[in-house]
Design an enzyme around this catalytic site. Structure first.
Site, short mmCIF file in Angstrom:
data_model
loop_
_atom_site.label_atom_id
_atom_site.label_comp_id
_atom_site.label_asym_id
_atom_site.label_seq_id
_atom_site.Cartn_x
_atom_site.Cartn_y
_atom_site.Cartn_z
N GLU A 86 -41.40 10.91 36.55
CA GLU A 86 -42.62 10.55 35.77
C GLU A 86 -43.41 9.23 36.06
O GLU A 86 -42.69 8.23 36.08
CB GLU A 86 -42.57 10.57 34.04
CG GLU A 86 -43.51 10.49 33.40
CD GLU A 86 -43.56 10.61 31.97
OE1 GLU A 86 -42.35 11.36 31.49
OE2 GLU A 86 -44.01 9.83 31.30
N LYS A 282 -38.86 10.94 22.69
CA LYS A 282 -39.18 11.33 24.26
C LYS A 282 -39.36 10.04 25.12
O LYS A 282 -38.80 10.01 26.20
CB LYS A 282 -40.32 12.26 24.29
CG LYS A 282 -40.43 12.83 25.62
CD LYS A 282 -41.22 12.20 26.71
CE LYS A 282 -41.44 12.85 27.96
NZ LYS A 282 -42.14 12.41 28.89
N ASP A 298 -24.31 13.02 32.66
CA ASP A 298 -24.75 14.36 32.14
C ASP A 298 -25.90 14.09 31.29
O ASP A 298 -25.69 13.95 30.05
CB ASP A 298 -23.75 15.25 31.56
CG ASP A 298 -23.94 16.62 31.16
OD1 ASP A 298 -25.18 16.96 31.10
OD2 ASP A 298 -23.26 17.57 30.92
N HIS A 395 -51.36 5.15 33.07
CA HIS A 395 -51.10 6.40 33.56
C HIS A 395 -51.98 6.82 34.52
O HIS A 395 -51.81 7.30 35.39
CB HIS A 395 -50.99 7.46 32.43
CG HIS A 395 -49.79 7.46 31.79
ND1 HIS A 395 -49.32 8.71 30.96
CD2 HIS A 395 -48.66 6.77 31.62
CE1 HIS A 395 -48.04 8.51 30.69
NE2 HIS A 395 -47.57 7.25 30.87
C1 MEV Z 1 -44.58 9.49 27.74
O1 MEV Z 1 -43.73 10.20 28.65
C2 MEV Z 1 -43.93 8.97 26.40
C3 MEV Z 1 -44.77 8.61 25.58
O2 MEV Z 1 -45.64 9.42 24.99
C4 MEV Z 1 -43.97 7.95 24.31
C5 MEV Z 1 -44.61 7.52 22.95
O3 MEV Z 1 -45.63 8.08 22.79
O4 MEV Z 1 -43.89 6.58 22.51
C6 MEV Z 1 -45.69 7.37 25.94
#
Ligand code: MEV
Length: 442
Positions: A86, A282, A298, A395
């Site tokens: 990513e 995430k 792992d 991004h």
């Molecule tokens: C993107 O991979 C992760 C984010 O969405 C995490 C978040 O929103 O805190 C930027």
């Protein structure tokens, strides 16, 4: 169906596996064949090593291995190896590391290292009798039976730390488990734990069969379902933290105080709202997984554990916390992490060896700390972007580069188009249009 079912696929050579695959699943695509073999390594020994990590291998799947430098962790400098596909993850980690570098860096604490395994079984006989038998007789037998397997681990200061019987009959009729706690020192310990559990399972069966304390119907009622480690290790946990005076939160686009308040709001939202908590976590796992993969650990185990821990209150919540007290901004992550620095891939995979060397050959406790810091840094960077500029700005820069690479742009074309899109929304369509225009004009 003819051709789609194969026997002895594993015994075919790599070429034959590819031939069979493209013939039956791609209409004999020469392009796919070429792609699959394009990733074979010239170094035969290294290729063999990779082939043997898994089964039925026909190609290699490369992921970028990057470095996030400038991490000050408990007073020591680190450069974090991160494996991720990513874009922006490594840059975000590096930015957060730089931000905290002149504010004391990250501080950490290991809160426990206990790993767990269970023998799950059903028993329909007398509960009290079984419990007494377990306490006064079986427990010692189980420990003795594993003495040989645990010998090495014990000599390193680890081994089995407790064996308890858990009555789970209120959840499921007749269901109990024996819970074994382990200290696996510097190894993740999955094989060790499972070997101990399987040996103990044998003893449980044998001792029950031989016992004179139980009637034959009680003996027959014992049904052992399975014995396996648990990937949920709430007491193998680490805390990573950053803190500074609110005035030190120099983010340019808003005042330090406004930033601190908005930041805390974002953390509080993730604590109470599952939709946000999932994305929030995430982002944390973006940082955690990248170092976990780079160090050959792992990541599926780490992921499943983290999410179970996030749900421990009965509701899924964000894993980080924030308080502002007496003008001090404090932000921290507590997370269970079962990691190893010996065994598994750690000696086998050359890049894992390199990662561990770059991390100064850490103990598993040290690695827990580093990985937690990576998760905290990632979360800090994400929240900082979200509450200030939004994440698309960062991004989109990477997105633009990916599109330009796909289009085969030269370095000077990349520079021109990056300037053009500096303050514009990047879409695939618009980039292609501008790229074509540029080519036409030159
Ligand atoms: C993107 O991979 C992760 C984010 O969405 C995490 C978040 O929103 O805190 C930027």
């Amino acid at each position: 169906m003819e051709g789609l079912i194969v026997n002895g696929f594993s015994r075919l050579s790599k070429e034959d596996r590819i031939n069979w695959l493209v013939k039956n699943f791609t209409n004999n695509s020469l392009k796919t064949k070429e792609i699959l073999s394009q990733y074979w390594l010239d170094n035969k020994e290294l290729q063999k090593l990779h082939d043997e990590f898994s089964e039925n291998t026909i190609s290699n799947f490369f992921l970028p291995w990057g470095i996030a430098p400038n991490f000050l962790i408990d007073g020591e400098m680190y450069a974090l190896p991160m494996v991720t596909e990513e874009s922006s993850v490594v840059a975000a980690a590096a930015n957060a590391a730089k931000f905290w570098l002149n504010k004391g860096g990250f501080s950490t604490q290991v809160l426990g290292t206990t790993k767990l395994g269970h023998i799950h079984f059903f028993y329909k006989g007398n509960k009290e009798k079984f419990t007494n038998w377990f306490q006064n007789f079986l427990k010692i037998k189980l420990e003795d039976a594993t003495a040989e397997i645990t010998q090495n681990m014990r000599s390193r200061g680890g081994g089995i730390t407790s064996i308890i019987l858990q009555d789970n009959t209120a959840k499921l009729e007749g269901y109990y488990f024996i819970e074994v706690s382990f200290d696996t020192r510097d190894s993740m310990g999955a094989n060790f734990i499972n070997s101990c559990l399987e040996e103990m399972t044998k003893i449980l069966k044998e001792e029950m069969n031989q016992s004179e304390s139980f009637q034959s119907n009680e003996k027959e009622s014992l049904q052992i379902t399975m014995s396996i480690l648990s990937n949920y290790v709430p007491d193998c946990r680490v805390r990573a933290e950053v803190c500074c005076e609110v005035d030190e939160l120099d983010v340019k686009v808003m005042s330090p105080y406004e930033f601190a308040v908005k930041f805390k709001q974002a953390i509080d939202i993730a604590t109470v709202e599952t939709f946000r908590a999932t994305t929030h976590n995430k982002g944390i796992m973006n940082g955690i997984d990248a170092v976990v993969i780079a160090t050959g650990n792992d990541f599926r185990a780490v992921e499943s554990c983290a999410h179970t821990y996030a749900s421990r209150s009965g509701k899924y919540r964000g894993l980080t916390n924030c308080i502002i007290e007496d003008n001090i901004f404090r932000f921290w992550l507590e997370i269970p992490l079962a990691l190893g620095v010996v065994g598994g891939l750690t000696k086998l995979h050359p890049l894992v060896r390199a990662s561990l060397e770059i991390l100064k050959k850490p103990t598993s406790e040290k690695l827990m700390k580093i990985v937690a810091v990576s998760g905290l840094a990632q979360n800090f960077a994400a929240i900082r972007s979200l509450i200030t500029t939004g994440i698309q700005k960062g991004h989109m820069k990477m997105h633009l580069l990916n599109i330009l690479n796909q289009l085969g742009a030269t370095n000077s074309e990349k520079e021109l188009l990056s300037n053009l899109f500096k303050d514009q929304i990047v879409s695939h369509h618009r980039v292609v249009k501008e790229f074509n225009k540029l080519r036409r004009n030159s």
